[in-house]
Design a protein around this motif. Structure first.
Motif, PDB file in Angstrom:
ATOM      1  N   THR A 121      59.330  73.671  29.502  1.00  0.00           N
ATOM      2  CA  THR A 121      60.528  73.712  30.327  1.00  0.00           C
ATOM      3  C   THR A 121      60.365  74.624  31.530  1.00  0.00           C
ATOM      4  N   GLY A 122      59.177  75.174  31.721  1.00  0.00           N
ATOM      5  CA  GLY A 122      58.954  76.059  32.861  1.00  0.00           C
ATOM      6  C   GLY A 122      58.920  75.279  34.158  1.00  0.00           C
ATOM      7  N   SER A 123      58.889  75.988  35.244  1.00  0.00           N
ATOM      8  CA  SER A 123      58.873  75.367  36.558  1.00  0.00           C
ATOM      9  C   SER A 123      57.431  75.186  37.017  1.00  0.00           C
ATOM     10  N   ALA A 124      56.948  73.962  36.981  1.00  0.00           N
ATOM     11  CA  ALA A 124      55.571  73.697  37.384  1.00  0.00           C
ATOM     12  C   ALA A 124      55.417  73.744  38.891  1.00  0.00           C
ATOM     13  N   GLY A 125      56.471  73.419  39.629  1.00  0.00           N
ATOM     14  CA  GLY A 125      56.422  73.452  41.078  1.00  0.00           C
ATOM     15  C   GLY A 125      55.688  72.251  41.635  1.00  0.00           C
ATOM     16  N   LYS A 126      55.325  72.362  42.901  1.00  0.00           N
ATOM     17  CA  LYS A 126      54.595  71.293  43.577  1.00  0.00           C
ATOM     18  C   LYS A 126      53.153  71.722  43.753  1.00  0.00           C
ATOM     19  N   ARG A 127      52.262  70.730  43.681  1.00  0.00           N
ATOM     20  CA  ARG A 127      50.834  70.994  43.849  1.00  0.00           C
ATOM     21  C   ARG A 127      50.302  70.097  44.950  1.00  0.00           C
ATOM     22  N   CYS A 128      49.661  70.700  45.937  1.00  0.00           N
ATOM     23  CA  CYS A 128      49.118  69.945  47.068  1.00  0.00           C
ATOM     24  C   CYS A 128      47.903  69.146  46.616  1.00  0.00           C
ATOM     25  N   SER A 129      47.892  67.866  46.925  1.00  0.00           N
ATOM     26  CA  SER A 129      46.763  67.017  46.548  1.00  0.00           C
ATOM     27  C   SER A 129      45.544  67.261  47.434  1.00  0.00           C
ATOM     28  N   ASN A 130      45.736  67.893  48.579  1.00  0.00           N
ATOM     29  CA  ASN A 130      44.641  68.141  49.505  1.00  0.00           C
ATOM     30  C   ASN A 130      43.886  69.430  49.176  1.00  0.00           C
ATOM     31  N   CYS A 131      44.617  70.562  49.053  1.00  0.00           N
ATOM     32  CA  CYS A 131      43.952  71.849  48.873  1.00  0.00           C
ATOM     33  C   CYS A 131      44.182  72.477  47.502  1.00  0.00           C
ATOM     34  N   GLY A 132      45.125  71.931  46.704  1.00  0.00           N
ATOM     35  CA  GLY A 132      45.379  72.454  45.367  1.00  0.00           C
ATOM     36  C   GLY A 132      46.363  73.601  45.306  1.00  0.00           C
ATOM     37  N   PHE A 133      46.950  73.984  46.442  1.00  0.00           N
ATOM     38  CA  PHE A 133      47.926  75.075  46.477  1.00  0.00           C
ATOM     39  C   PHE A 133      49.154  74.690  45.662  1.00  0.00           C
ATOM     40  N   THR A 134      49.650  75.621  44.811  1.00  0.00           N
ATOM     41  CA  THR A 134      50.816  75.371  43.974  1.00  0.00           C
ATOM     42  C   THR A 134      51.948  76.295  44.400  1.00  0.00           C
ATOM     43  N   THR A 135      53.158  75.738  44.498  1.00  0.00           N
ATOM     44  CA  THR A 135      54.328  76.519  44.861  1.00  0.00           C
ATOM     45  C   THR A 135      55.543  76.023  44.089  1.00  0.00           C
ATOM     46  N   THR A 136      56.473  76.917  43.837  1.00  0.00           N
ATOM     47  CA  THR A 136      57.721  76.522  43.192  1.00  0.00           C
ATOM     48  C   THR A 136      58.814  76.273  44.219  1.00  0.00           C
ATOM     49  N   GLU A 137      58.529  76.527  45.490  1.00  0.00           N
ATOM     50  CA  GLU A 137      59.491  76.277  46.568  1.00  0.00           C
ATOM     51  C   GLU A 137      59.594  74.783  46.844  1.00  0.00           C
ATOM     52  N   ASN A 138      60.669  74.389  47.501  1.00  0.00           N
ATOM     53  CA  ASN A 138      60.898  72.976  47.783  1.00  0.00           C
ATOM     54  C   ASN A 138      60.441  72.626  49.198  1.00  0.00           C
ATOM     55  N   PHE A 139      59.154  72.862  49.487  1.00  0.00           N
ATOM     56  CA  PHE A 139      58.604  72.539  50.799  1.00  0.00           C
ATOM     57  C   PHE A 139      58.283  71.048  50.892  1.00  0.00           C
ATOM     58  N   GLU A 140      58.401  70.498  52.111  1.00  0.00           N
ATOM     59  CA  GLU A 140      57.961  69.124  52.327  1.00  0.00           C
ATOM     60  C   GLU A 140      56.480  69.088  52.680  1.00  0.00           C
ATOM     61  N   TYR A 141      55.993  70.164  53.324  1.00  0.00           N
ATOM     62  CA  TYR A 141      54.597  70.262  53.730  1.00  0.00           C
ATOM     63  C   TYR A 141      53.978  71.486  53.083  1.00  0.00           C
ATOM     64  N   CYS A 142      52.692  71.382  52.776  1.00  0.00           N
ATOM     65  CA  CYS A 142      51.972  72.486  52.158  1.00  0.00           C
ATOM     66  C   CYS A 142      51.880  73.647  53.133  1.00  0.00           C
ATOM     67  N   PRO A 143      52.299  74.867  52.720  1.00  0.00           N
ATOM     68  CA  PRO A 143      52.218  76.013  53.620  1.00  0.00           C
ATOM     69  C   PRO A 143      50.790  76.495  53.861  1.00  0.00           C
ATOM     70  N   LYS A 144      49.846  76.047  53.067  1.00  0.00           N
ATOM     71  CA  LYS A 144      48.458  76.484  53.222  1.00  0.00           C
ATOM     72  C   LYS A 144      47.675  75.572  54.162  1.00  0.00           C
ATOM     73  N   CYS A 145      47.773  74.234  53.945  1.00  0.00           N
ATOM     74  CA  CYS A 145      46.952  73.334  54.769  1.00  0.00           C
ATOM     75  C   CYS A 145      47.776  72.426  55.685  1.00  0.00           C
ATOM     76  N   GLY A 146      49.099  72.320  55.459  1.00  0.00           N
ATOM     77  CA  GLY A 146      49.946  71.532  56.339  1.00  0.00           C
ATOM     78  C   GLY A 146      50.119  70.084  55.955  1.00  0.00           C
ATOM     79  N   LYS A 147      49.448  69.621  54.896  1.00  0.00           N
ATOM     80  CA  LYS A 147      49.575  68.223  54.491  1.00  0.00           C
ATOM     81  C   LYS A 147      50.907  68.008  53.762  1.00  0.00           C
ATOM     82  N   ARG A 148      51.474  66.825  53.891  1.00  0.00           N
ATOM     83  CA  ARG A 148      52.746  66.499  53.229  1.00  0.00           C
ATOM     84  C   ARG A 148      52.535  66.436  51.722  1.00  0.00           C
ATOM     85  N   PHE A 149      53.461  67.051  50.961  1.00  0.00           N
ATOM     86  CA  PHE A 149      53.389  67.017  49.496  1.00  0.00           C
ATOM     87  C   PHE A 149      53.584  65.629  49.066  1.00  0.00           C
TER      88      PHE A 149
END
Length: 122
Positions: free
Chosen positions: A94-122
């Motif tokens: 039940t934890g918060s897995a968040g979003k994981r970027c398919s390009n660079c693998g960056f994981t965040t629990t924020e509700n971003f549309e674009y990855c803050p690390k590489c800029g690719k759309r989630f």
């Protein structure tokens, strides 16, 4: 005299490499094993951990399974263990897995549309 203490939730990932064919999506992936726990900290130093639970996340589709506690402890100790289907207990995390970027693998629990690390759309 001041005492600075707190109770927080923690998560630790383990270096476990096991390639599998995912039962859910049918793609090749690997099991990523992690542990969640509750920790008591005194003066920002973790002193006591409890409520340890072990989970497996697939790298292909992100499905999360709860892992048998004994197998999780063996992986935590650094043993080479093969995770079998009978060691997994459905998607009960039940934890918060968040979003994981398919390009660079960056994981965040924020509700971003674009990855803050590489800029690719989630």
């Amino acid at each position: 005299m001041f005492f600075i203490m707190g109770i927080t939730q923690g998560q630790k990932e383990f270096a476990h490499n096991q390639v599998v064919v995912c039962d859910r999506c049918g793609a090749y992936g690997r099991y990523m094993v992690f542990m969640t726990y509750t920790v008591l900290s005194l003066f920002f130093i973790p002193c006591f951990k409890w409520n340890r639970r072990y989970f497996v996340r697939t790298s292909c589709c992100g499905t999360v399974y709860q892992l048998n506690a004994e197998i999780g402890r063996r992986i935590e100790r650094g043993e080479e263990v093969e995770i079998r289907p009978e060691h997994l207990q459905g998607t009960q995390w039940t934890g918060s897995a968040g979003k994981r970027c398919s390009n660079c693998g960056f994981t965040t629990t924020e509700n971003f549309e674009y990855c803050p690390k590489c800029g690719k759309r989630f």
